[in-house]
Scaffold this active site. Structure first.
Site, mmCIF file in Angstrom:
data_model
loop_
_atom_site.group_PDB
_atom_site.id
_atom_site.type_symbol
_atom_site.label_atom_id
_atom_site.label_comp_id
_atom_site.label_asym_id
_atom_site.label_seq_id
_atom_site.Cartn_x
_atom_site.Cartn_y
_atom_site.Cartn_z
ATOM 1 C CG ASN A 38 -2.638 6.211 13.692
ATOM 2 O OD1 ASN A 38 -3.471 7.087 13.886
ATOM 3 N ND2 ASN A 38 -1.453 6.462 13.156
ATOM 4 C CB CYS B 260 1.842 6.162 11.352
ATOM 5 S SG CYS B 260 2.491 7.654 10.725
ATOM 6 N N GLY C 269 7.315 -1.711 5.782
ATOM 7 C CA GLY C 269 8.704 -2.128 5.589
ATOM 8 C C GLY C 269 9.694 -1.250 6.313
ATOM 9 C CB CYS D 120 7.273 -2.061 15.770
ATOM 10 S SG CYS D 120 8.922 -1.544 15.269
ATOM 11 C CB SER E 191 10.530 6.779 8.735
ATOM 12 O OG SER E 191 10.283 6.441 10.081
ATOM 13 C CG LEU F 22 13.165 8.129 20.622
ATOM 14 C CD1 LEU F 22 14.514 7.439 20.613
ATOM 15 C CD2 LEU F 22 13.344 9.632 20.909
ATOM 16 C CD GLU G 258 -2.805 -1.139 2.471
ATOM 17 O OE1 GLU G 258 -4.019 -1.263 2.280
ATOM 18 O OE2 GLU G 258 -2.312 -1.026 3.614
HETATM 19 N N1 SAH Z 1 10.095 0.915 9.437
HETATM 20 C C1 SAH Z 1 10.177 2.334 9.413
HETATM 21 C C2 SAH Z 1 9.119 3.033 8.604
HETATM 22 C C3 SAH Z 1 7.711 2.550 8.654
HETATM 23 S S1 SAH Z 1 6.598 2.999 9.929
HETATM 24 C C4 SAH Z 1 10.211 2.870 10.825
HETATM 25 O O1 SAH Z 1 10.103 2.091 11.748
HETATM 26 O O2 SAH Z 1 10.412 4.064 11.002
HETATM 27 C C5 SAH Z 1 6.366 4.729 9.936
HETATM 28 C C6 SAH Z 1 6.154 5.259 11.349
HETATM 29 O O3 SAH Z 1 4.894 4.866 11.906
HETATM 30 C C7 SAH Z 1 7.204 4.753 12.308
HETATM 31 O O4 SAH Z 1 7.605 5.806 13.147
HETATM 32 C C8 SAH Z 1 6.423 3.724 13.097
HETATM 33 O O5 SAH Z 1 7.028 3.422 14.312
HETATM 34 C C9 SAH Z 1 5.104 4.402 13.225
HETATM 35 N N2 SAH Z 1 4.002 3.541 13.612
HETATM 36 C C10 SAH Z 1 3.874 2.211 13.443
HETATM 37 N N3 SAH Z 1 2.693 1.783 13.939
HETATM 38 C C11 SAH Z 1 2.050 2.865 14.410
HETATM 39 C C12 SAH Z 1 0.785 3.072 15.001
HETATM 40 N N4 SAH Z 1 -0.063 2.073 15.203
HETATM 41 N N5 SAH Z 1 0.457 4.340 15.337
HETATM 42 C C13 SAH Z 1 1.288 5.368 15.112
HETATM 43 N N6 SAH Z 1 2.500 5.222 14.543
HETATM 44 C C14 SAH Z 1 2.871 3.989 14.203
#
Ligand code: SAH
Length: 344
Positions: free
Chosen positions: A289, A332, A158, A115, A190, A214, A91
């Site tokens: 989110n 996100c 990714g 994560c 990111s 972070l 997506e």
């Molecule tokens: N893998 C990369 C980029 C993808 S995620 C990274 O980790 O940065 C893009 C951003 O969305 C990252 O900061 C990630 O931690 C955040 N993210 C992931 N799940 C989320 C959620 N449920 N709510 C808000 N941010 C989220």
């Protein structure tokens, strides 16, 4: 079969001259793919039929098709489901901001970072995306909307630095004058914090922005949310980032998703101030989110505002990210592996 969409102009020139054709044909074809956003040889009206035939026997244009589109009623954000030549899907999101149009692309099909708050990693990693497949998401969206894309963020599904070579190739091609010519300064990658790759990226001398996910002010809490934190300590990641930005680059950006009762306490805010003391940085707060499987809840608006205030009192620049496209699961961490039939 060779993927033309992932080839640089010098590489394409090598291929074209090996077919006993003049080098200028390579530039024409490159422009068809990367400027005029052609997806088939038929569209290339100034290329002789014999060359198109020779090419179609050896090569293909590895960009994806749009197989679904959702448009947010709330803010006009558009979420696209792309299908790649092998049938895998990912997506991408198109957002309209005051300063232009931003596309958020995926860099992998799935993700292996794990994560705990993120939907994109639930089914693990299927495969890396090629440079052409990353470019193709932007091209497909620009073709569909007819509006020039001005900014690109690699924040979809990714971990971009887990697909390092394709990512660097993608950035060079995206900022190429013979392609969409998007300035490196308008590209943001990111990462969850792969320290060795951040160090490697420095040597590429790209002017792109790097944002670090972070999400916690100390290693212990970070380890409980992000498995990658067990591999690279915060001190190591912050060192690599500071080095990355040491050569005339702008300030560091940190993303911090606020999870109710987990990382949004007054104590966390205090620890974060201490951690970031003295750094020229911006903290982007994102109320987490909703993702069905994670069970995490977002911080209330009032608590998020208090968290922001505390950081600001310590001289840290903070924004609370306006979440676009939540109603279409396009925000996100809400992107996930789907197939053309819409099943997860
Ligand atoms: N893998 C990369 C980029 C993808 S995620 C990274 O980790 O940065 C893009 C951003 O969305 C990252 O900061 C990630 O931690 C955040 N993210 C992931 N799940 C989320 C959620 N449920 N709510 C808000 N941010 C989220």
């Amino acid at each position: 079969m060779t993927d033309l969409a992932s080839m640089t102009l010098p590489e394409l020139t090598g291929l074209i001259t090996s077919l006993q054709e003049k080098p200028y044909r390579a530039r024409q074809i490159y422009e068809w793919i990367h400027k005029k956003l052609a997806v088939s040889f038929e569209e290339m009206t100034n290329i002789p039929g014999t060359l198109k035939k020779a090419l179609s026997e050896r090569a293909f244009i590895g960009v994806p098709d749009i197989c679904a589109l959702q448009v947010s009623a709330a803010d006009g954000t558009r979420k696209y489901l792309f299908r790649f030549p092998d049938g895998e899907c990912a997506e991408s999101v198109w957002m309209e901001y005051r300063h232009g149009h931003t596309v958020c692309i995926s860099s992998q099909v799935g993700c292996r970072m794990g994560c705990r708050f993120c939907a994109s990693t639930l089914l693990g990693l299927t495969r890396n995306l090629t440079a052409g497949e990353m470019l193709g998401q932007i091209y497909g969206i620009q073709r569909d909307t007819g509006i020039r894309v001005s900014n690109v963020v690699v924040m979809g599904t990714g971990e971009p630095l887990d697909n390092y070579d394709n990512l660097v190739r993608f950035i060079r091609m995206l900022s190429d004058q013979d392609g969409l010519n998007i300035s490196e300064r308008n590209i943001t990658v990111s990462t969850c914090g792969l320290a060795p790759q951040i160090r490697r990226l420095k040597d590429e001398k790209l002017m792109i922005n790097l944002a670090l996910s972070l999400h916690a002010p100390n290693d212990e809490l970070r380890k409980s949310l992000m498995p990658i934190a067990r591999r690279y300590a915060l001190s190591e990641v912050l060192d690599a980032l500071t080095d990355y930005y040491s050569e005339g680059r702008r300030r560091l950006t940190f993303e911090y998703s606020l999870i109710r009762g987990v990382n949004d306490t007054d104590r966390c805010a205090g620890e974060l101030c201490a951690l970031l003391k003295g750094l020229n940085c911006l903290v982007n707060l994102i109320p987490v989110n909703p993702v069905r499987e994670t069970g995490f809840c977002e911080t209330s608006r009032a608590d998020a505002a208090a968290f922001k205030k505390k950081l600001e009192n310590h001289g840290i620049h903070v924004t609370i990210r306006r979440e676009m496209g939540r109603d279409i699961d396009g925000a996100c961490g809400q992107l996930r592996k789907r197939h053309a039939d819409g099943a997860v």
